[in-house]
Motif scaffolding. Structure first.
Motif, PDB file in Angstrom:
ATOM      1  N   ASP A   1       0.845  -1.200   0.000  1.00  0.00           N
ATOM      2  CA  ASP A   1       0.000   0.000   0.000  1.00  0.00           C
ATOM      3  C   ASP A   1       0.880   1.250   0.000  1.00  0.00           C
ATOM      4  N   PRO A   2       0.859   2.047  -1.074  1.00  0.00           N
ATOM      5  CA  PRO A   2       1.670   3.271  -1.119  1.00  0.00           C
ATOM      6  C   PRO A   2       1.437   4.199   0.070  1.00  0.00           C
ATOM      7  N   GLU A   3       0.221   4.238   0.592  1.00  0.00           N
ATOM      8  CA  GLU A   3      -0.081   5.118   1.735  1.00  0.00           C
ATOM      9  C   GLU A   3       0.754   4.745   2.958  1.00  0.00           C
ATOM     10  N   HIS A   4       1.075   3.465   3.105  1.00  0.00           N
ATOM     11  CA  HIS A   4       1.914   2.998   4.213  1.00  0.00           C
ATOM     12  C   HIS A   4       3.286   3.667   4.176  1.00  0.00           C
ATOM     13  N   PHE A   5       3.721   4.057   2.962  1.00  0.00           N
ATOM     14  CA  PHE A   5       5.024   4.695   2.786  1.00  0.00           C
ATOM     15  C   PHE A   5       4.900   6.208   2.616  1.00  0.00           C
ATOM     16  N   GLY A   6       3.713   6.736   2.945  1.00  0.00           N
ATOM     17  CA  GLY A   6       3.493   8.181   2.877  1.00  0.00           C
ATOM     18  C   GLY A   6       3.351   8.723   1.469  1.00  0.00           C
ATOM     19  N   ILE A   7       2.916   7.858   0.542  1.00  0.00           N
ATOM     20  CA  ILE A   7       2.765   8.264  -0.858  1.00  0.00           C
ATOM     21  C   ILE A   7       1.293   8.525  -1.159  1.00  0.00           C
ATOM     22  N   ASN A   8       1.015   9.661  -1.740  1.00  0.00           N
ATOM     23  CA  ASN A   8      -0.374  10.025  -2.054  1.00  0.00           C
ATOM     24  C   ASN A   8      -0.514  10.364  -3.538  1.00  0.00           C
ATOM     25  N   TYR A   9      -0.135   9.418  -4.371  1.00  0.00           N
ATOM     26  CA  TYR A   9      -0.232   9.618  -5.819  1.00  0.00           C
ATOM     27  C   TYR A   9      -1.615   9.193  -6.294  1.00  0.00           C
ATOM     28  N   THR A  10      -2.237  10.012  -7.131  1.00  0.00           N
ATOM     29  CA  THR A  10      -3.558   9.696  -7.680  1.00  0.00           C
ATOM     30  C   THR A  10      -3.395   9.284  -9.131  1.00  0.00           C
ATOM     31  N   LYS A  11      -3.729   8.017  -9.420  1.00  0.00           N
ATOM     32  CA  LYS A  11      -3.581   7.549 -10.800  1.00  0.00           C
ATOM     33  C   LYS A  11      -4.697   8.107 -11.667  1.00  0.00           C
ATOM     34  N   SER A  12      -4.425   8.162 -12.957  1.00  0.00           N
ATOM     35  CA  SER A  12      -5.367   8.752 -13.912  1.00  0.00           C
ATOM     36  C   SER A  12      -6.359   7.709 -14.421  1.00  0.00           C
ATOM     37  N   TRP A  13      -7.562   8.182 -14.739  1.00  0.00           N
ATOM     38  CA  TRP A  13      -8.578   7.334 -15.358  1.00  0.00           C
ATOM     39  C   TRP A  13      -8.884   7.806 -16.776  1.00  0.00           C
ATOM     40  N   GLU A  14      -8.125   8.813 -17.226  1.00  0.00           N
ATOM     41  CA  GLU A  14      -8.336   9.382 -18.558  1.00  0.00           C
ATOM     42  C   GLU A  14      -7.207   8.956 -19.494  1.00  0.00           C
ATOM     43  N   ALA A  15      -7.481   9.001 -20.779  1.00  0.00           N
ATOM     44  CA  ALA A  15      -6.464   8.652 -21.779  1.00  0.00           C
ATOM     45  C   ALA A  15      -5.297   9.634 -21.710  1.00  0.00           C
ATOM     46  N   ILE A  16      -4.094   9.120 -21.920  1.00  0.00           N
ATOM     47  CA  ILE A  16      -2.891   9.938 -21.858  1.00  0.00           C
ATOM     48  C   ILE A  16      -2.200   9.913 -23.215  1.00  0.00           C
ATOM     49  N   THR A  17      -1.553  11.031 -23.582  1.00  0.00           N
ATOM     50  CA  THR A  17      -0.804  11.068 -24.839  1.00  0.00           C
ATOM     51  C   THR A  17       0.650  10.702 -24.564  1.00  0.00           C
ATOM     52  N   LEU A  18       1.375  10.356 -25.619  1.00  0.00           N
ATOM     53  CA  LEU A  18       2.797  10.040 -25.487  1.00  0.00           C
ATOM     54  C   LEU A  18       3.553  11.255 -24.955  1.00  0.00           C
ATOM     55  N   GLU A  19       3.190  12.435 -25.436  1.00  0.00           N
ATOM     56  CA  GLU A  19       3.851  13.668 -24.976  1.00  0.00           C
ATOM     57  C   GLU A  19       3.667  13.864 -23.470  1.00  0.00           C
ATOM     58  N   GLU A  20       2.456  13.606 -22.982  1.00  0.00           N
ATOM     59  CA  GLU A  20       2.192  13.756 -21.548  1.00  0.00           C
ATOM     60  C   GLU A  20       2.964  12.715 -20.737  1.00  0.00           C
ATOM     61  N   SER A  21       3.042  11.509 -21.261  1.00  0.00           N
ATOM     62  CA  SER A  21       3.773  10.448 -20.575  1.00  0.00           C
ATOM     63  C   SER A  21       5.260  10.788 -20.462  1.00  0.00           C
ATOM     64  N   LEU A  22       5.842  11.268 -21.558  1.00  0.00           N
ATOM     65  CA  LEU A  22       7.253  11.653 -21.560  1.00  0.00           C
ATOM     66  C   LEU A  22       7.514  12.839 -20.642  1.00  0.00           C
ATOM     67  N   ASN A  23       6.557  13.779 -20.604  1.00  0.00           N
ATOM     68  CA  ASN A  23       6.712  14.960 -19.756  1.00  0.00           C
ATOM     69  C   ASN A  23       6.771  14.581 -18.279  1.00  0.00           C
ATOM     70  N   GLN A  24       5.950  13.609 -17.870  1.00  0.00           N
ATOM     71  CA  GLN A  24       5.953  13.194 -16.465  1.00  0.00           C
ATOM     72  C   GLN A  24       7.249  12.470 -16.105  1.00  0.00           C
ATOM     73  N   LEU A  25       7.887  11.859 -17.090  1.00  0.00           N
ATOM     74  CA  LEU A  25       9.177  11.213 -16.847  1.00  0.00           C
ATOM     75  C   LEU A  25      10.306  12.229 -16.799  1.00  0.00           C
TER      76      LEU A  25
END
Length: 304
Positions: A244-268
């Motif tokens: 569970d990420p919350e156990h490690f103090g992580i509060n990331y919210t995953k997406s439910w919408e389509a993502i573009t390659l540009e957006e994926s590369l930008n987050q990296l």
């Protein structure tokens, strides 16, 4: 005349999977191995390949059939050993709603000396997502991230991508293709959607590795984005661990919408603090799987 003979020979496999509930039968290990060899050699028409794949999926496939097909694949694959590595089994239909995280995981793992191995190719059915190849050909990977293009090490499987795309459906190949053991890795982890598939994957792949793991990863990948289960194969037994990420103090919210390659590369290229924490958690999981830490918590402490 030789080709016609092969076509008639292969027809028995189509008959085995395509005659309905009363007429269908499972292939033996040797039959499945021969079936796969004929498909990979393209010694039969593409229509027969497509017909078999559809029938095989509906029958459905057995572990024995999968193991026979995997052994056939082994004879075609050109391996390149990467020492101290873990093979990450990704689906070839990509990720559609969230970015990849493995390039960041590699950065986190660099000091540990653990290498990660990823495999890519052109898109296969049926998700229509962004592929590993899309990412690895457009970003500079860390030295400990090793990308293998299937067109180079397993051209025969790569060459039937067009047939699969014309079929447009998932097939048994989606299950067996994720872990080709191209780098002779002693460790491997792959993603799984449904718990019943855990037993199937363990039966197919666990004896090919020193330690084999599965995880309820994001979009069927070995990347954990939210609370999920990790399964570690130990012979015939399988240990289940909740991560569970919350156990490690992580509060990331995953997406439910389509993502573009540009957006994926930008987050990296410009990761948020929470995304980097998530990368560290995935790195901790891989350290645990590869026996570089006794627990995920211990691995997390090492990385922080």
């Amino acid at each position: 005349m030789k080709r016609i003979g092969k076509e008639m020979d292969f027809f028995k496999y189509i008959h085995a999977v395509g005659t309905g509930v009363k007429g269908n039968r499972d292939l033996t290990f040797e039959e499945s191995k021969d079936m796969m060899q004929q498909i990979l050699n393209q010694s039969i028409p593409s229509e027969q390949t497509a017909a078999f794949l559809l029938g095989w999926r509906l029958k459905p496939e057995t572990t024995t059939e999968f193991r026979g097909a995997v052994e056939a694949c082994d004879a075609f694959i050109k391996t390149t050993t990467v020492a101290n590595s873990i093979e990450l089994g990704y689906p070839f239909d990509g990720k559609a709603k969230n970015p990849y995280i493995f390039p960041l995981v590699a950065k986190v793992l660099e000091e540990s000396g653990l290498n990660i191995v990823v495999i890519g190719d052109e898109l296969t059915p049926a998700k229509g997502g962004i592929t590993i190849k899309d990412i690895c050909t457009k970003i500079e990977l860390n030295p400990n991230a090793h990308y293998f293009d299937r067109a180079d090490f397993f051209k025969e499987m790569s060459d039937i991508t067009d047939i699969r795309m014309k079929l447009g459906l998932r097939s048994g190949f989606n299950t067996i293709e994720k872990l080709p053991r191209v780098a002779n890795s002693e460790y491997a982890i792959t993603g799984v959607f449904h718990k019943p598939y855990v037993k199937k994957y363990v039966e197919i792949f666990s004896d090919r590795y020193k330690r084999f793991a599965l995880i309820q990863g994001n979009e069927g990948t070995p990347e954990l984005f939210s609370k999920g289960r990790l399964w570690i194969s130990k012979g015939d037994a399988v240990d289940e661990i909740i991560v569970d990420p919350e156990h490690f103090g992580i509060n990331y919210t995953k997406s439910w919408e389509a993502i573009t390659l540009e957006e994926s590369l930008n987050q990296l290229n410009n990761p948020s603090d929470e995304y980097m924490k998530l990368a560290k958690l995935n790195a901790a999981v891989y350290l645990f799987v590869t026996e570089n830490a006794a627990t995920i918590d211990e691995a997390w402490e090492k990385l922080n």
